[in-house]
Scaffold this motif. Structure first.
Motif, PDB file in Angstrom:
ATOM      1  N   MET A  49      66.836 -56.094  15.900  1.00 26.50           N
ATOM      2  CA  MET A  49      68.187 -56.452  15.486  1.00 26.50           C
ATOM      3  C   MET A  49      68.723 -55.487  14.443  1.00 26.50           C
ATOM      4  O   MET A  49      69.887 -55.059  14.491  1.00 26.50           O
ATOM      5  N   ALA A  50      67.882 -55.119  13.474  1.00 26.64           N
ATOM      6  CA  ALA A  50      68.311 -54.191  12.427  1.00 26.64           C
ATOM      7  C   ALA A  50      68.705 -52.843  13.014  1.00 26.64           C
ATOM      8  O   ALA A  50      69.713 -52.245  12.619  1.00 26.64           O
ATOM      9  N   ALA A  51      67.923 -52.356  13.984  1.00 25.91           N
ATOM     10  CA  ALA A  51      68.247 -51.082  14.622  1.00 25.91           C
ATOM     11  C   ALA A  51      69.570 -51.177  15.383  1.00 25.91           C
ATOM     12  O   ALA A  51      70.384 -50.242  15.352  1.00 25.91           O
ATOM     13  N   ASP A  52      69.801 -52.309  16.062  1.00 25.75           N
ATOM     14  CA  ASP A  52      71.060 -52.496  16.778  1.00 25.75           C
ATOM     15  C   ASP A  52      72.246 -52.485  15.818  1.00 25.75           C
ATOM     16  O   ASP A  52      73.286 -51.872  16.091  1.00 25.75           O
ATOM     17  N   LEU A  53      72.091 -53.158  14.687  1.00 21.07           N
ATOM     18  CA  LEU A  53      73.191 -53.215  13.717  1.00 21.07           C
ATOM     19  C   LEU A  53      73.442 -51.854  13.076  1.00 21.07           C
ATOM     20  O   LEU A  53      74.590 -51.472  12.825  1.00 21.07           O
ATOM     21  N   ASP A  54      72.380 -51.120  12.799  1.00 19.57           N
ATOM     22  CA  ASP A  54      72.559 -49.782  12.231  1.00 19.57           C
ATOM     23  C   ASP A  54      73.291 -48.862  13.204  1.00 19.57           C
ATOM     24  O   ASP A  54      74.077 -48.005  12.788  1.00 19.57           O
ATOM     25  N   ARG A  55      73.025 -49.051  14.478  1.00 14.97           N
ATOM     26  CA  ARG A  55      73.691 -48.239  15.494  1.00 14.97           C
ATOM     27  C   ARG A  55      75.142 -48.686  15.694  1.00 14.97           C
ATOM     28  O   ARG A  55      76.023 -47.870  15.957  1.00 14.97           O
ATOM     29  N   GLY A  56      75.387 -50.004  15.567  1.00 15.36           N
ATOM     30  CA  GLY A  56      76.743 -50.534  15.645  1.00 15.36           C
ATOM     31  C   GLY A  56      77.452 -50.239  16.941  1.00 15.36           C
ATOM     32  O   GLY A  56      78.641 -49.904  16.945  1.00 15.36           O
ATOM     33  N   ASP A 111      72.994 -57.766   4.304  1.00 17.63           N
ATOM     34  CA  ASP A 111      72.728 -56.744   5.314  1.00 17.63           C
ATOM     35  C   ASP A 111      71.737 -57.157   6.395  1.00 17.63           C
ATOM     36  O   ASP A 111      70.809 -57.915   6.153  1.00 17.63           O
ATOM     37  N   HIS A 112      71.970 -56.627   7.582  1.00 19.02           N
ATOM     38  CA  HIS A 112      71.102 -56.785   8.742  1.00 19.02           C
ATOM     39  C   HIS A 112      70.905 -58.249   9.118  1.00 19.02           C
ATOM     40  O   HIS A 112      69.793 -58.707   9.365  1.00 19.02           O
ATOM     41  N   SER A 113      72.031 -58.967   9.153  1.00 22.06           N
ATOM     42  CA  SER A 113      72.035 -60.352   9.601  1.00 22.06           C
ATOM     43  C   SER A 113      72.955 -60.496  10.804  1.00 22.06           C
ATOM     44  O   SER A 113      73.966 -59.793  10.911  1.00 22.06           O
ATOM     45  N   VAL A 114      72.598 -61.421  11.694  1.00 25.09           N
ATOM     46  CA  VAL A 114      73.470 -61.813  12.798  1.00 25.09           C
ATOM     47  C   VAL A 114      73.718 -63.311  12.681  1.00 25.09           C
ATOM     48  O   VAL A 114      72.763 -64.111  12.662  1.00 25.09           O
ATOM     49  N   ILE A 115      74.992 -63.674  12.578  1.00 24.50           N
ATOM     50  CA  ILE A 115      75.407 -65.070  12.530  1.00 24.50           C
ATOM     51  C   ILE A 115      75.892 -65.423  13.932  1.00 24.50           C
ATOM     52  O   ILE A 115      76.948 -64.964  14.373  1.00 24.50           O
ATOM     53  N   GLY A 116      75.094 -66.199  14.655  1.00 26.88           N
ATOM     54  CA  GLY A 116      75.329 -66.427  16.067  1.00 26.88           C
ATOM     55  C   GLY A 116      76.491 -67.347  16.360  1.00 26.88           C
ATOM     56  O   GLY A 116      77.133 -67.896  15.451  1.00 26.88           O
ATOM     57  N   PRO A 117      76.786 -67.545  17.644  1.00 34.46           N
ATOM     58  CA  PRO A 117      77.943 -68.341  18.055  1.00 34.46           C
ATOM     59  C   PRO A 117      77.916 -69.748  17.466  1.00 34.46           C
ATOM     60  O   PRO A 117      76.881 -70.431  17.482  1.00 34.46           O
ATOM     61  N   GLY A 118      79.050 -70.169  16.925  1.00 33.09           N
ATOM     62  CA  GLY A 118      79.200 -71.537  16.468  1.00 33.09           C
ATOM     63  C   GLY A 118      78.508 -71.887  15.170  1.00 33.09           C
ATOM     64  O   GLY A 118      78.511 -73.054  14.759  1.00 33.09           O
ATOM     65  N   CYS A 119      77.915 -70.920  14.473  1.00 37.03           N
ATOM     66  CA  CYS A 119      77.232 -71.214  13.211  1.00 37.03           C
ATOM     67  C   CYS A 119      78.244 -71.538  12.109  1.00 37.03           C
ATOM     68  O   CYS A 119      79.381 -71.057  12.123  1.00 37.03           O
ATOM     69  N   ARG A 120      77.819 -72.311  11.128  1.00 37.33           N
ATOM     70  CA  ARG A 120      78.639 -72.660   9.980  1.00 37.33           C
ATOM     71  C   ARG A 120      77.857 -72.337   8.709  1.00 37.33           C
ATOM     72  O   ARG A 120      76.835 -72.964   8.435  1.00 37.33           O
ATOM     73  N   ILE A 121      78.357 -71.363   7.948  1.00 34.60           N
ATOM     74  CA  ILE A 121      77.726 -70.960   6.690  1.00 34.60           C
ATOM     75  C   ILE A 121      78.651 -71.402   5.569  1.00 34.60           C
ATOM     76  O   ILE A 121      79.771 -70.909   5.447  1.00 34.60           O
ATOM     77  N   GLY A 122      78.202 -72.344   4.750  1.00 39.87           N
ATOM     78  CA  GLY A 122      79.077 -72.993   3.788  1.00 39.87           C
ATOM     79  C   GLY A 122      78.947 -72.462   2.374  1.00 39.87           C
ATOM     80  O   GLY A 122      78.213 -71.508   2.086  1.00 39.87           O
ATOM     81  N   PHE A 123      79.645 -73.121   1.476  1.00 37.64           N
ATOM     82  CA  PHE A 123      79.699 -72.729   0.068  1.00 37.64           C
ATOM     83  C   PHE A 123      78.297 -72.744  -0.540  1.00 37.64           C
ATOM     84  O   PHE A 123      77.562 -73.714  -0.440  1.00 37.64           O
ATOM     85  N   GLY A 124      77.926 -71.635  -1.183  1.00 39.74           N
ATOM     86  CA  GLY A 124      76.635 -71.544  -1.853  1.00 39.74           C
ATOM     87  C   GLY A 124      75.480 -71.182  -0.957  1.00 39.74           C
ATOM     88  O   GLY A 124      74.355 -71.035  -1.438  1.00 39.74           O
TER      89      GLY A 124
END
Length: 240
Positions: A49-56, A111-124
């Motif tokens: 995943m990190a290599a994919d993101l670095d390549r963009g 860095d080097h994170s993927v937040i997949g479909p429908g995820c919810r990342i909240g306050f804090g």
């Protein structure tokens, strides 16, 4: 130099280390389906995943989502159509936010994170160097680092993964000690100096749970309120 994104492992043959043991690829979209299918071990996912993101590459850029005024964006942050980063959120690329995901005000994605479909990342809530495969809820203060989470995982308030060993003297940065996992009475190397947890589909962590480095939780596991979890929990376990 630390090997948080080490080269993919080649020495794993146990089916309990296969992505297919933990995750089903339904409704994850073409990129995540291909990523999980292409990794023979869960230890390979982070580095690939990190290599994919670095390549963009263009295969990650499906339309254009919404970045609200007041969101702090640094580096290459890909926001797919239908995704939203709210005012007051901070995202430090390279990061991919997939269709339908929301990074809310007060959230931090690094860095080097993927937040997949429908995820919810909240306050804090903070995510770094991790894959959240799909419909993961992190709606309260908590930390997920160097980890891979499956579909419909719920992270309760003040939960945390731990990616560094702290039993060999003072913690060093960059990390030097390789993380191993315990499976079938054996210690199996991950090839990485930072590795938090693999959490299979449809697992909920109660508030305040802390995971040891190299924790593996099979899909459908029920975890009752407790302070600390480590090791391997087979699919469908009930942990009191």
């Amino acid at each position: 130099m630390q090997c948080a994104h080490a080269a993919p492992s080649t020495a794993v043959a146990d089916d309990r280390l296969s992505p297919a043991y933990y995750f089903r690829p339904e409704s994850l979209g073409p990129y995540l389906t291909r990523l999980l299918a292409g990794c023979s071990s869960v230890f390979d996912i982070k580095a690939t995943m990190a290599a994919d993101l670095d390549r963009g590459g263009e295969d990650l850029r499906a339309g254009q989502g919404v970045v609200e005024d007041g969101a702090l964006i640094q580096g290459d942050v890909i926001v797919q159509a239908g995704a939203r980063i709210e005012a007051g959120a901070k995202v430090v690329g390279p990061v991919l936010v997939c269709a339908g995901a929301i990074v809310a005000a007060g959230a931090l994605v690094r860095d080097h994170s993927v937040i997949g479909p429908g995820c919810r990342i909240g306050f804090g809530a903070e995510v770094t160097r991790s894959l959240l495969a799909g419909h993961v809820f992190m709606k309260h203060p908590c930390f997920i680092g160097d980890s891979v989470l499956g579909r419909r995982v719920n992270i309760g308030s003040f939960c945390s993964t731990t990616a560094l060993r702290c039993d060999r003297g003072p913690v060093a940065e960059p990390a030097l000690e390789e993380i191993t996992v315990s499976l079938g009475g054996q210690r199996i190397p991950t090839g990485q100096t930072k590795f938090g947890a693999v959490i299979g589909d449809e697992v909920a962590l109660p508030a305040g749970t802390v995971l040891s480095p190299g924790t593996l939780i099979g899909p459908g596991t029920v975890v009752y309120p407790r302070d600390h979890i480590g090791g391997f929990l087979p699919a469908g376990s009930r942990v009191r």
